[in-house]
Every structure is written in structure tokens, then in C-alpha cells.
Design a protein around this motif. Sequence first.
Motif, PDB file in Angstrom:
ATOM      1  N   GLN A 175      -2.091   8.526  -8.892  1.00  0.00           N
ATOM      2  CA  GLN A 175      -2.357   8.296  -7.751  1.00  0.00           C
ATOM      3  C   GLN A 175      -1.901   9.353  -6.665  1.00  0.00           C
ATOM      4  N   SER A 176      -2.916   9.595  -5.924  1.00  0.00           N
ATOM      5  CA  SER A 176      -2.299  10.606  -4.706  1.00  0.00           C
ATOM      6  C   SER A 176      -1.342   9.802  -4.119  1.00  0.00           C
ATOM      7  N   ILE A 177      -0.225  10.812  -3.605  1.00  0.00           N
ATOM      8  CA  ILE A 177       0.907  10.442  -2.904  1.00  0.00           C
ATOM      9  C   ILE A 177       0.712   9.925  -1.884  1.00  0.00           C
ATOM     10  N   TYR A 178      -0.402  10.303  -1.123  1.00  0.00           N
ATOM     11  CA  TYR A 178      -0.691   9.923   0.079  1.00  0.00           C
ATOM     12  C   TYR A 178      -1.696   8.406   0.223  1.00  0.00           C
ATOM     13  N   LYS A 179      -1.858   7.979  -0.942  1.00  0.00           N
ATOM     14  CA  LYS A 179      -2.607   6.792  -0.822  1.00  0.00           C
ATOM     15  C   LYS A 179      -1.678   5.800  -1.355  1.00  0.00           C
ATOM     16  N   ALA A 180      -0.713   6.200  -1.863  1.00  0.00           N
ATOM     17  CA  ALA A 180       0.127   5.131  -2.655  1.00  0.00           C
ATOM     18  C   ALA A 180       1.134   4.524  -1.546  1.00  0.00           C
ATOM     19  N   ASN A 181       1.304   3.150  -1.983  1.00  0.00           N
ATOM     20  CA  ASN A 181       2.318   2.310  -0.917  1.00  0.00           C
ATOM     21  C   ASN A 181       3.928   2.741  -1.420  1.00  0.00           C
ATOM     22  N   LEU A 182       4.625   3.354  -0.577  1.00  0.00           N
ATOM     23  CA  LEU A 182       5.791   3.869  -0.787  1.00  0.00           C
ATOM     24  C   LEU A 182       7.042   3.028   0.017  1.00  0.00           C
ATOM     25  N   THR A 183       6.510   2.043   0.589  1.00  0.00           N
ATOM     26  CA  THR A 183       7.435   1.360   1.526  1.00  0.00           C
ATOM     27  C   THR A 183       8.456   0.354   0.509  1.00  0.00           C
ATOM     28  N   GLY A 184       9.497  -0.087   1.208  1.00  0.00           N
ATOM     29  CA  GLY A 184      10.435  -0.927   0.393  1.00  0.00           C
ATOM     30  C   GLY A 184      11.421  -0.185  -0.332  1.00  0.00           C
ATOM     31  N   LYS A 185      12.018  -0.772  -1.244  1.00  0.00           N
ATOM     32  CA  LYS A 185      13.167   0.062  -2.144  1.00  0.00           C
ATOM     33  C   LYS A 185      12.532   0.953  -3.007  1.00  0.00           C
ATOM     34  N   VAL A 186      12.635   2.309  -2.875  1.00  0.00           N
ATOM     35  CA  VAL A 186      11.839   3.221  -3.683  1.00  0.00           C
ATOM     36  C   VAL A 186      12.664   4.051  -4.655  1.00  0.00           C
ATOM     37  N   GLN A 236       6.021   7.007   5.745  1.00  0.00           N
ATOM     38  CA  GLN A 236       5.224   5.691   5.725  1.00  0.00           C
ATOM     39  C   GLN A 236       6.324   4.761   6.373  1.00  0.00           C
ATOM     40  N   ARG A 237       7.571   5.034   6.449  1.00  0.00           N
ATOM     41  CA  ARG A 237       8.610   4.317   6.943  1.00  0.00           C
ATOM     42  C   ARG A 237       8.410   4.256   8.301  1.00  0.00           C
TER      43      ARG A 237
END
Length: 240
Positions: A175-186, A236-237
Motif C-alpha cells: 500500500q502507498s505509504i501516503y495512504k496507510a494509517n501509520l499512527t499509534g505504536k509503529v 501523520q502524528r
Amino acid sequence: MKIEGRNSVYELLKTDKEIDKILVQKDLKDEPSKRLINVIRSHKVKVQLVDKYVIEKESESKRHQGFIAYVSDYKYFDIDDILNDCNGENSLIVVLNEILDPHNLGSIIRVLECAGADGLIIGKDRSASVNDTVMRISSGALNHLKVARVTNINNAIDTLKDYGFWVYGAETGGQSIYKANLTGKVCLVIGGEDSGVKRLTKEKCDGIISIPMFGKVNSLNASVACGIAVYEVIRQRVEK
């Protein structure tokens, strides 16, 4: 281990690491060097003033800028050391899957420290280890980032999952990194320079994220890819 260059030595002095001695080139007259010499003196570290030819002989990088510090070899942290100091729900850890080039490792460490990441995990086998080159390329960032070295990367990923981390492999075809939800503990997994994320490690990931490519070359340097991915997490954060 040798720490070379003004900035690297200055960052070293901010830590509690024991310094055996610091070689300082005689007759340094520029203001940045004078300031660093004053800082060194304030820390009461053993200083050895030497001629330029001596420090040139001792330098491995030839970019010493008149300063070489000697410290014991790097002591790796445990995963627990990283997890115990994590930044709650905004925690960010990076796992390197067979990064072999010490220049890439040093650059990645610098990126992670600048981004405020909680730590870095590398493997004991088929991985660059922390050495003088890594310290130099990191520009002192290694003094402020916890690096754990583990026997089994996949087991380390399982541990991170147990602590509530979402694990994403940076790899083509996802998935495109710009469409993925990368919030939270990553946790981001960065693959090797040539081989990418290994199959078994990829299967451990909760998702695969990809950086869009529009040119004729379809791959990025590992440290560049890591920087893009890490700062997308930060973006994103910040915008959340």
C-alpha cells in the motif's frame, strides 16, 4: 573505538560514556575548535595535544577536524531497555533486516535520532555492526539512540507485537505509504540494500507499505527509504 570530528566528540561529551582520552591537534585557532576545547576542559577529560601528522596517522576517516576521542566498544541495549523507555502510544521503533553497509546504518541512526525514534533493532548475523564508521556517519546521533542487537529478528518482531506495536515492512508491492494509517505504536521494518525484507520477516508484518516510484530506477538507498518512511510517520502524528 575512535570517535572523530568536532560534532561527534561534542555529542559524546553530552553523554555519561567513559572517555579514555581525546587527541587534540595543536594550534587549532578557529572558533568552533576553541569552543570545543573549552567544553572538553570543563569535563576534565584526559587530553593529549599532538602535531597534525600524529592525528592524521591515527585517523581512519581523515575527517577528524583535529579531534579524536577514544572510548570502549559500543555496548548494545536489550529490547526491554527500548520498550521501557518508549513514548507511549506515539512510540516508533525501526527494525533493520540485513542492512550490511555501515554507511547506511550510520545514516539511519542519524535519521532516527533526529526524528525522536525510541530505538533501533538490528540482527547479530548478516548485519552491519556499530563501529567507528557508523559512529562517524551518525554525526554523534549514536550517543543518543538505543540500539539493540538480537539473535532472531522475527522473534523480536513478535515481542514488539506483544507490546502492542503495529509492524509495517517497507517494501515494493504494498500500500502507498501516503495512504496507510501509520499512527499509534509503529514498528517499521527496513530491508537490505539488495534483497529487501526477507520473506519470513515480511510474513510477520501486519502490512506492507511502499514509497511511490515514478522514475526508471525502482529502488532507493536503504537510509533514504528509511528517512522517507520515518518522517511520514511523524507527519501523520503532527497533523493528527
